[in-house]
Write a protein that holds these residues in place. Structure first.
Motif, PDB file in Angstrom:
ATOM      1  N   THR A 262      46.381  50.829  88.300  1.00 19.26           N
ATOM      2  CA  THR A 262      46.779  51.063  86.758  1.00 19.26           C
ATOM      3  C   THR A 262      47.929  50.239  86.288  1.00 19.26           C
ATOM      4  O   THR A 262      47.715  49.522  85.382  1.00 19.26           O
ATOM      5  CB  THR A 262      46.808  52.450  86.481  1.00 19.26           C
ATOM      6  OG1 THR A 262      45.609  52.945  86.762  1.00 19.26           O
ATOM      7  CG2 THR A 262      46.902  52.490  84.968  1.00 19.26           C
ATOM      8  N   HIS A 263      48.863  50.245  87.231  1.00 17.76           N
ATOM      9  CA  HIS A 263      50.257  49.494  86.919  1.00 17.76           C
ATOM     10  C   HIS A 263      49.815  47.991  86.851  1.00 17.76           C
ATOM     11  O   HIS A 263      50.439  47.297  85.950  1.00 17.76           O
ATOM     12  CB  HIS A 263      51.219  49.623  87.926  1.00 17.76           C
ATOM     13  CG  HIS A 263      52.435  48.835  87.670  1.00 17.76           C
ATOM     14  ND1 HIS A 263      53.548  49.232  86.763  1.00 17.76           N
ATOM     15  CD2 HIS A 263      52.711  47.590  88.119  1.00 17.76           C
ATOM     16  CE1 HIS A 263      54.418  48.291  86.983  1.00 17.76           C
ATOM     17  NE2 HIS A 263      53.979  47.413  87.694  1.00 17.76           N
ATOM     18  N   MET A 264      49.190  47.548  87.709  1.00 15.49           N
ATOM     19  CA  MET A 264      48.891  46.092  87.801  1.00 15.49           C
ATOM     20  C   MET A 264      47.893  45.675  86.605  1.00 15.49           C
ATOM     21  O   MET A 264      48.294  44.431  86.210  1.00 15.49           O
ATOM     22  CB  MET A 264      48.195  45.709  89.259  1.00 15.49           C
ATOM     23  CG  MET A 264      49.065  45.877  90.407  1.00 15.49           C
ATOM     24  SD  MET A 264      48.427  45.021  91.968  1.00 15.49           S
ATOM     25  CE  MET A 264      47.245  46.181  92.515  1.00 15.49           C
ATOM     26  N   THR A 265      46.984  46.737  86.253  1.00 17.53           N
ATOM     27  CA  THR A 265      46.286  46.153  85.250  1.00 17.53           C
ATOM     28  C   THR A 265      47.061  46.016  83.916  1.00 17.53           C
ATOM     29  O   THR A 265      46.884  45.128  83.056  1.00 17.53           O
ATOM     30  CB  THR A 265      45.241  47.203  84.918  1.00 17.53           C
ATOM     31  OG1 THR A 265      44.239  47.264  86.242  1.00 17.53           O
ATOM     32  CG2 THR A 265      44.154  46.724  83.841  1.00 17.53           C
ATOM     33  N   GLU A 266      47.866  47.197  83.594  1.00 18.63           N
ATOM     34  CA  GLU A 266      48.473  46.986  82.398  1.00 18.63           C
ATOM     35  C   GLU A 266      49.735  46.032  82.330  1.00 18.63           C
ATOM     36  O   GLU A 266      50.001  45.481  81.468  1.00 18.63           O
ATOM     37  CB  GLU A 266      49.563  48.414  82.507  1.00 18.63           C
ATOM     38  CG  GLU A 266      48.558  49.549  82.214  1.00 18.63           C
ATOM     39  CD  GLU A 266      49.355  51.001  82.260  1.00 18.63           C
ATOM     40  OE1 GLU A 266      50.446  50.903  82.605  1.00 18.63           O
ATOM     41  OE2 GLU A 266      48.429  52.090  81.956  1.00 18.63           O
TER      42      GLU A 266
END
Length: 448
Positions: A262-266
């Motif tokens: 999720t962090h990488m996507t954001e």
């Protein structure tokens, strides 16, 4: 009109595969497939295979030169990658590509400190140098969140240049971690056992303050100030998310994998928004492991409640995201035997007979490209799940089935695939004595 007869995937592969011979036309079909996609996610079946890095670089060069892609985002830490970004965009006199990779010292250093990345970084610097004075250079960024201490140091360094009082406040907040030094695992254990209050409030407060003062901090020096603030704010965000990630590593109720992806996507979304402020048509190519790039919904990850970057980008940007996976049948790979261990050149065992890799090997071509999306309706067993191999920074050949294989529906996992039947290990910039020493029994879980 009569319907076209469907083929089993095993027969469809040799029927529809396009050989790759190293010519400039190798990926013409892939560039046609992606059309106007803004996000191209290029995978890898291991973190230590030369051909995966080389072919991603070849594709990326074409994306930059022919499709106008303006940034490369990697499965690497933000501050380490930003050092490369400064080099390829604003190199200093006497600085070399190897100096730009100096930040990638955390295990596994060979993942980005290798000969193939070195060549690509040098090419990217030269490409940017050839652009016109008013053209925006192609950037190089990291999506990951492991850099807790490096990101905190970067926040303090930035604030020290623009507001000493703010730097002091940041230093005081981040001092919450001082008792543990660089050992984030010790922090995770202490908070999990209730021996230490978490530092969550401190890192979140620091991020909130920076976001509140964004306009004030970017009033100086125009575009350069905006870029530097964006870099610093992202480091504050990494610190907050990394604290959460490490604290939940030991909590079985919260999948830390999901927090990371999720962090990488954001981060990818924020990077696109930042670039979009000056170039609304900005496009980004991503380099990450197949386990992050392939859609988790059609793998056994979904049964474990796990999501990933490829799934989230497909859901959020269905018409703007293209994914390309990479596979191999056998060869060698650079990987460690234990966590934090030295890189070794290991033999990759021939793929299992019940795997997709065996099916791809049976096609009989040394290297080929296969448009999965175009041929989904041509395949009679498209929804059938098989095993696929994933090698992270640890390779455990003695227990391959348990450690490195997972079930997936390949034809829906990616939009396209590149298979290289026999591959060789990527060359680390620093070769430890263990490199090439052969296989050692594995004792630690693989990481991707």
């Amino acid at each position: 009109m009569a319907a076209i007869a469907q083929l089993p995937l095993a027969q469809a592969i040799p029927s529809f595969a396009i050989p790759l011979d190293g010519s400039t036309s190798d990926y013409d079909d892939f560039l046609t497939l992606l059309g106007d996609a803004r996000f191209v996610l290029l995978g890898e079946a291991s973190h230590g295979t030369h051909e995966f890095y080389r072919e991603r670089a070849r594709i990326t060069r074409r994306l930059i030169e022919e499709k106008g892609f303006g940034a490369v985002a990697i499965e690497g830490d933000w501050p380490d990658a930003y050092r490369v970004n400064r080099f390829v965009c604003r190199p200093q006199p006497g600085e070399e590509a190897v100096d730009a990779l100096e930040g990638f010292r955390r295990f596994p250093s060979w993942m980005w400190r290798n000969a193939d990345v070195l060549d690509f970084v040098g090419w990217l610097r030269d490409h940017n140098a050839r652009l016109g004075k008013h053209a925006r250079p192609v950037g190089f960024f990291g999506l990951d969140l492991y850099s807790l201490h490096a990101s905190m140091d970067a926040v303090i360094e930035y604030l020290g240049k623009v507001d000493r009082g703010a730097a002091d406040r940041a230093r005081e907040r981040y001092a919450c971690f001082d008792h543990f030094g660089p050992d984030v695992e010790a922090y995770a254990y202490a908070t999990h056992l209730g021996l230490q209050a978490s530092c969550e409030r401190d890192v979140v407060d620091q991020l909130v303050e920076m976001r509140r003062r964004a306009h004030e901090l970017t009033m100086r020096d125009g575009r350069l100030a905006e870029d530097e603030y964006f870099y610093a704010e992202q480091n504050a965000r990494v610190a907050a998310n990394a604290e959460h990630y490490y604290r939940t590593m030991l909590d079985a109720e919260i999948p830390s994998w999901n927090l990371r992806d999720t962090h990488m996507t954001e981060t990818l979304e924020r990077l696109a928004a930042h670039i979009d402020r000056r170039d609304p048509t900005a496009k980004i190519v991503v380099w990450a492991h197949n386990s992050h790039v392939g859609d988790a919904r059609v793998t056994e990850m979904a049964r474990r409640g796990e999501i990933n970057l490829g799934q989230l980008m497909r859901q959020g940007y269905p018409r703007e995201t293209i994914t390309l996976g990479f596979t191999t049948y056998t060869g060698t790979v650079t990987a460690a035997s234990v966590w934090h261990g030295a890189p070794e050149r290991k033999t990759v065992r021939p793929a299992r007979h019940d795997s997709f890799e065996w099916m791809l090997h049976a096609a009989g071509a040394p290297r080929f490209y296969f448009d999965l999306r175009a041929h989904r309706h041509d395949v009679s067993d498209a929804h059938e799940a098989r095993l696929g191999r994933a090698i992270g920074v640890i390779y455990r050949p003695e227990t391959e089935r348990q450690s490195h294989y997972f079930a997936s529906t390949l034809i829906y996992q990616f939009d396209a695939l590149v298979h290289v039947d026999v591959t060789r290990a990527v060359e680390p910039l620093e070769k430890a004595p263990e490199w090439g020493a052969g296989e050692v029994p594995e004792t630690y879980p693989s990481g991707v």
